[in-house]
Design an enzyme around this catalytic site. Sequence first.
Site, PDB file in Angstrom:
ATOM      1  CG  HIS A 155      -1.779   1.189   1.372  1.00 31.50           C
ATOM      2  ND1 HIS A 155      -3.101   1.210   1.012  1.00 31.50           N
ATOM      3  CD2 HIS A 155      -1.513   2.438   1.842  1.00 31.50           C
ATOM      4  CE1 HIS A 155      -3.612   2.417   1.248  1.00 31.50           C
ATOM      5  NE2 HIS A 155      -2.663   3.180   1.762  1.00 31.50           N
ATOM      6  CD  GLU A 156       1.600   3.593   3.565  1.00 28.66           C
ATOM      7  OE1 GLU A 156       1.883   4.671   2.994  1.00 28.66           O
ATOM      8  OE2 GLU A 156       0.511   3.403   4.121  1.00 28.66           O
TER       9      GLU A 156
END
Length: 904
Positions: A155-156
């Site tokens: 996600h990051e």
Amino acid sequence: MVFSLKVILFLSLLLLPVLKSSRVTLNNNGYDGIVIAINPSVPEDEKLIQNIKAMVTEASAYLFYATKRRVFFRNVSILIPMTWKSKPEYLMPKQESYDQADVIVAEPSLKYGDDPYTLQYGQCGEKGKYIHFTPNFLLTNNLPIYGTRGKVFVHEWSHLRWGIFDEYNEDQPFYISRRNTIEATRCPTHITGANVVLNCKKSRCITRPCRRDSKTGLYEANCTFIPNRSQTAKDSIMFMQNLDSVTEFCTEETHNTEAPNLQNKMCNHKSTWDIIMRSEDFQDLSPMTEIKSPPHPTFSLLKSKQRVVCLVLDKSGSMAAEDRLFRMNQAAELYLIQIIEKGSFVGMVTFDSHAQIQNNLIKITDDNTYQMITANLPQEARGGTSICNGLKAGFQAISQSNQSTLGSEIILLTDGEDDQISSCFEEVKQSGAIIHTIALGPSAEKELETLSNMTRGHRFYAHNDINGLIDAFSRISSRSGSIFQQALQLESKALNIPEKKWVNGTVPVDSTVGNDTFFVVTWTIQKPEIILQGPKGKKFTTLDFQEDKLNIRSARLRIPGIAETGTWTYSLRNNHAQSQLLTVTMTTRARSPTTLPVIATAHMNRNTAHYPSPMIVYARVSQGFLPVLGINVTAIIENEDGRQVTLELWDNGAGADTVKNDGIYSRYFTDYHRNGRYSLKVHVQARKNTARLSLRQQQNKALYIPGYVENGKIILNPPKPEAKDDVAEAQIDDFSRLTSGESFIVSGVPPNSNSSQVFPPGKIVDLEAKFQGDHIQLSWTAPGKVLDKGRADSYIIRISKYFRDLQQDFDKAALINTSGLIPKEAGSVENFGFKPGYSKIENGTTFYIAIQATGEASLTSEVSNIAQATKFIPPPKPSSPDLGTNISAISFVIFGLAVISYIF
């Protein structure tokens, strides 16, 4: 012409790289060169390293399938801080450093700040700065809240590498859809769940269905979307990566274009997968269909070493012009006395056609050590320019002192040309050293920046004045991540004072700094009279200032102990019979190891620009990881002619600024007057007690999941501690900071260029609409005639009952009469009301509105974000308490539960 220009502007913002030169490369579908750095303040813990390895290993496989077998993580370096014990398996870093790491592991500024996030403030498709994980996140079980660490990392990574944004919105968690239903802000819409209000006290929580707000028609402020544990949706990773079923990004087919989230705002309603596939990573990349899973990543453990710096200074004949040698010596002396950290090893080399080692490495242990180096600063300029000879002597000075060139730093300053510079590029690469370059004056070698770029060093351009040199040297501080070691500039000012005249000034010293504070005055002809007065009235006069023994025309005062907090006042008198240029510089360090200082950093979004591509100036102001708001931030950009452009930077969420009130101050730069190098300096000031610290959570982070619906029952995670409303913003002292950004290069500028005839008005990104009676009231931030500068000529406002009308063919939607609407100056708040020209407006009627701004030469902005206004007529108050409307069957089951169980 207008259409093609818009395409150029869009592509320039979407595809060109940001300044931060991450060394991550993509080779044969595998990412190499990822650096994960642990902050020196993090206590030693072997489990931290083990969990980082496990996270990346899991993330690699997850990323591989999420990108449809396109990419995985191959090689990762973990940078161990110097504060940890040495081990045989720890290798020496090359050019890896904490300040340029892709991922940092550091304590949060607040006890509840363990949300993983990415510092990302560029435009759509631009890379972020870094991912921040806290030790607590990496060491404790967060599975129910965020999902597995590997999924969180992907996600990051998507924020960091591909410049996409989150698909939720904590500030606007619900919206009214085109079907006139209340929807949770999410992507895709087929992720299911319940909308409830949670009331938790200690270990007990109760829920109730959400009620509609009588003014907005949306759910009340405390309404929360709780997802079902069991889902069929495979997307999206940028909404809730924690869901077991989620393994993909939203595509064009599944993307929710209506959701009021940052992805839609920043990327013009394009899906995350669309933006990912446009990135340079995937332009010529084929899926690895022949393998089922990628190979496991390999890890290198690197341990930071004591800082090693060698000054390599030009003393060729051209340095005699315009007092350059004197100015270089003044700036180098300031660096050695005030900037370089105690405990560092420092050497010096001077060069012209040949090079000479003036000092092998000397450890800076006290205030007198630097004199062994400053005594050898060059006093005469003569000869030609051989940059390679200077660099080779620098490497020799380091190695002769039993230090490795790997990870050592060289500060190379030159004003001259050298057509042989490329002959030592390969040797520079092999050295593993970091080369910081300072180009002095307009004739400095054009390939200097190549040295910085290939070695991860800083790059600066200084005009002939002393301030530019001092500012450049001051920026080359510790790369270890320990901000307590870093010198901070409070003032750097040049003053042209007439004969026999006084000039006064003030500098605030705030409560976060005051240790190792210096006040320095330089002059061009004769030493001035100096008076410096502290906040409590203590005075220092000319006799208290130490003048350099080498006659470098500077006087320095080290303020005893800790400098008093408050406003310091200085007065300078030019005693000479003619005017002369004086400079004032004030530097300091953090007040104590337990006090986080306010810091400012600045950069452009790119290293190079080709006309007519606009650039963006960024300045980040923070205390620890917390944004500082309510301050004046001014950028000064100077070209090789000495021409300066001053820009006030804004944190208003409009124009070049991505998010309002995040401590990132931004502005477009379009004033290209010539080709060549440009320098950047940013001055940050907080006056009259306007500065405040934002304690709100970071943007671009993994969403904290409050709980799940499972078998008709809500299972809650431990509640997340929140800042109380009265401390969401905390007032801080008046302060001043000055910082330099790296230089950038502009090309392709035609003679007599006129930005107003090339650049259109900026896109409006914060348009809001709401009904007031039978009228619709609009508000937005005014763009400029040239992006975010000046005043637009007019506005074009269009309206439709259908979202896609505005999104797909804005010019055919109904036009609103704006003849009485005169645009305000860029950055101002615009308000405009009108009555829709429809015969019947009923309860639930929804309109969509968008705006364009017009400028010169028929240039128009991109179409704004699409705002929505829904007519909502509150129902009559019921005789019995209202339990809410449109509540699903599961919500009624939940409502009967008084005590909710926790997952720990």
